[in-house]
Scaffold this motif. Structure first.
Motif, PDB file in Angstrom:
ATOM      1  N   ALA A 174      -6.685   2.700   0.629  1.00 26.10           N
ATOM      2  CA  ALA A 174      -5.335   2.188   0.662  1.00 26.10           C
ATOM      3  C   ALA A 174      -4.388   2.868   1.566  1.00 26.10           C
ATOM      4  O   ALA A 174      -3.617   2.425   2.528  1.00 26.10           O
ATOM      5  N   THR A 175      -4.393   4.123   1.558  1.00 25.65           N
ATOM      6  CA  THR A 175      -3.200   5.070   2.309  1.00 25.65           C
ATOM      7  C   THR A 175      -4.059   5.881   3.437  1.00 25.65           C
ATOM      8  O   THR A 175      -5.112   6.422   3.188  1.00 25.65           O
ATOM      9  N   ARG A 176      -3.591   5.450   4.816  1.00 23.56           N
ATOM     10  CA  ARG A 176      -4.467   6.170   6.144  1.00 23.56           C
ATOM     11  C   ARG A 176      -5.771   5.619   5.811  1.00 23.56           C
ATOM     12  O   ARG A 176      -6.627   6.634   5.872  1.00 23.56           O
ATOM     13  N   GLN A 203       6.772   8.774   3.748  1.00 25.19           N
ATOM     14  CA  GLN A 203       6.019   7.972   4.495  1.00 25.19           C
ATOM     15  C   GLN A 203       5.989   6.516   4.083  1.00 25.19           C
ATOM     16  O   GLN A 203       6.353   6.214   2.860  1.00 25.19           O
ATOM     17  N   PRO A 204       5.870   5.607   5.326  1.00 26.14           N
ATOM     18  CA  PRO A 204       6.309   4.488   4.777  1.00 26.14           C
ATOM     19  C   PRO A 204       4.888   3.489   4.008  1.00 26.14           C
ATOM     20  O   PRO A 204       3.936   3.938   4.352  1.00 26.14           O
ATOM     21  N   LEU A 206       0.696  -1.135   0.069  1.00 34.94           N
ATOM     22  CA  LEU A 206       0.178   0.041  -0.039  1.00 34.94           C
ATOM     23  C   LEU A 206       0.972   1.323   0.075  1.00 34.94           C
ATOM     24  O   LEU A 206       1.634   1.174   0.895  1.00 34.94           O
ATOM     25  N   GLY A 207       0.714   2.074  -0.953  1.00 33.52           N
ATOM     26  CA  GLY A 207       1.467   3.148  -1.141  1.00 33.52           C
ATOM     27  C   GLY A 207       1.300   4.345  -0.160  1.00 33.52           C
ATOM     28  O   GLY A 207       0.574   4.323   0.676  1.00 33.52           O
ATOM     29  N   ASN A 208       2.386   5.363  -0.314  1.00 37.52           N
ATOM     30  CA  ASN A 208       2.215   6.346   0.735  1.00 37.52           C
ATOM     31  C   ASN A 208       2.735   7.694   0.133  1.00 37.52           C
ATOM     32  O   ASN A 208       3.331   7.599  -0.995  1.00 37.52           O
ATOM     33  N   ILE A 233       2.986   0.244   3.442  1.00 38.70           N
ATOM     34  CA  ILE A 233       2.476  -0.798   4.272  1.00 38.70           C
ATOM     35  C   ILE A 233       2.366  -2.336   3.448  1.00 38.70           C
ATOM     36  O   ILE A 233       2.002  -2.282   2.481  1.00 38.70           O
ATOM     37  N   TYR A 254       5.388  -2.804   8.620  1.00 39.82           N
ATOM     38  CA  TYR A 254       6.143  -1.713   7.792  1.00 39.82           C
ATOM     39  C   TYR A 254       7.434  -2.426   7.369  1.00 39.82           C
ATOM     40  O   TYR A 254       7.760  -3.580   8.094  1.00 39.82           O
TER      41      TYR A 254
HETATM   42  C1  LIG Z   1       1.305   6.350   5.580  1.00 44.24           C
HETATM   43  O1  LIG Z   1       2.039   7.190   6.524  1.00 44.24           O
HETATM   44  C2  LIG Z   1       1.281   7.653   7.407  1.00 44.24           C
HETATM   45  C3  LIG Z   1       1.950   8.321   8.320  1.00 44.24           C
HETATM   46  O2  LIG Z   1       3.098   8.009   8.754  1.00 44.24           O
HETATM   47  C4  LIG Z   1       0.865   6.060   8.282  1.00 44.24           C
HETATM   48  O3  LIG Z   1       0.217   6.248   9.504  1.00 44.24           O
HETATM   49  C5  LIG Z   1       0.510   5.132   7.265  1.00 44.24           C
HETATM   50  O4  LIG Z   1       0.386   3.967   7.996  1.00 44.24           O
HETATM   51  C6  LIG Z   1       1.441   4.840   6.114  1.00 44.24           C
HETATM   52  N1  LIG Z   1       1.165   3.901   5.142  1.00 44.24           N
HETATM   53  C7  LIG Z   1      -0.196   3.588   4.692  1.00 44.24           C
HETATM   54  C8  LIG Z   1      -0.606   2.787   3.418  1.00 44.24           C
HETATM   55  O5  LIG Z   1      -1.115   4.632   4.818  1.00 44.24           O
END
Ligand SMILES: *[C@@H]1O[C@H](CO)[C@@H](O)[C@H](O)[C@H]1NC(C)=O
Length: 282
Positions: free
Chosen positions: A190-192, A107-108, A101-103, A110, A128
């Motif tokens: 996907a993201t947050r 930011q990391p 899962l992109g970010n 997943i 992570y």
């Molecule tokens: C994206 O970054 C946020 C903030 O660091 C984090 O909470 C989240 O787990 C990260 N990953 C995704 C796929 O949302």
């Protein structure tokens, strides 16, 4: 009579026959958004507003060790999902999943994992990574034998799913699976959890694949394997976690695991699934 045994020792200590994307895979989605390059040594998937893309193995596999190196979308990849998984077909299919899962930049990612058996999943573990998966290629592997499934990242086990049929838990063991990968837009979750949307001004988004290798069976009787030090590399058939691997697994789970269905007591108020309970037998 004299018998002479001739031991032919290869001077090539270790030979790996990495696959060729032309021979081993079909592009199944996104047409020109997926490309096979460098004479079959590199595959790229891309995503833009018009389409994502995907590919699938020509072969089906029933047990084996499958390795692939991936380099994920650099920079802003929020909203995108790169899925890399094994799956059979139909309503009662089995599936072994890696999903990235992109970010937003910096930011990391997943790494989401799941195991489906007889059409039923719901066995998510998320992590992570201990490196930036967009900077270099890293190896993501699935070891799948009748006793267990091991997910590995750069040969470090991150997850083990044991055959718990004795406890009444279905286990993937009779449906051959293909390898699939796809890159698509999933910015609704996907993201947050869907808060961050895909920034299309950053498109196209591209993920890279190389060094595919399958030491695997395409049926109960037909198995292929590379060689290691002149011997068939069949270690996956009985592979289990030794003490070193078990320590690595604990290190990953302690420091990098961000979700484990087995400890989601809110979700399983009536008790966690049977395979989650500690057992003496592996
Ligand atoms: C994206 O970054 C946020 C903030 O660091 C984090 O909470 C989240 O787990 C990260 N990953 C995704 C796929 O949302």
């Amino acid at each position: 009579m004299l018998f002479f045994l001739l031991f032919v020792t290869s001077l090539m200590a270790s030979t790996t026959f990495a696959g060729n994307f032309y021979n081993d895979f079909d592009i199944t989605w996104g047409g020109p958004h997926a490309k096979i390059l460098n004479g079959g040594q590199l595959l790229t998937l891309s995503l833009d507003r018009a389409s994502g893309s995907g590919f699938r193995s020509k072969n089906e596999y029933l047990f084996g060790r499958i390795d692939m190196q991936l380099k994920l979308i650099a920079g802003d990849s929020a909203g995108t999902v790169t899925a890399y998984y094994l799956s059979s077909q139909g309503a009662t299919h089995d599936e072994i999943d890696f999903e990235f899962l992109g970010n937003v930049s910096g930011q990391p990612y997943i790494l989401h994992t799941n195991v489906f058996a007889q059409g039923k999943g719901g066995r998510e573990q998320q992590f992570y990574l201990w490196f930036d998966p967009t900077r270099n290629f890293h190896t993501y592997s699935i070891v799948w034998n009748p006793q267990r499934i091991i997910f590995l990242v750069d040969n470090i086990p991150i997850r083990e799913f044991n055959n718990a049929e004795k406890l009444g838990v279905p286990y993937p063991k009779s449906q051959p699976m293909r390898i699939y990968s796809s890159l698509w837009n999933a910015d609704d979750w996907a993201t947050r959890g869907g808060l961050v949307k895909t920034d299309w001004t950053k498109a196209p988004f591209t993920a890279y694949y190389r060094n595919f290798n399958a030491n695997a069976c395409t049926s109960a009787t037909s198995c292929s394997s590379t060689t290691k030090n002149g011997l068939r590399d069949d270690a996956w058939r009985t592979q289990e976690l030794d003490a070193w691997s078990r320590r690595r697994l604990r290190w990953v789970q302690k420091n990098y695991m961000i979700y484990n269905y087995c400890s989601d007591l809110k979700r399983f108020a009536q008790g966690v699934p049977p395979e989650c309970r500690p057992s003496r037998v592996h």
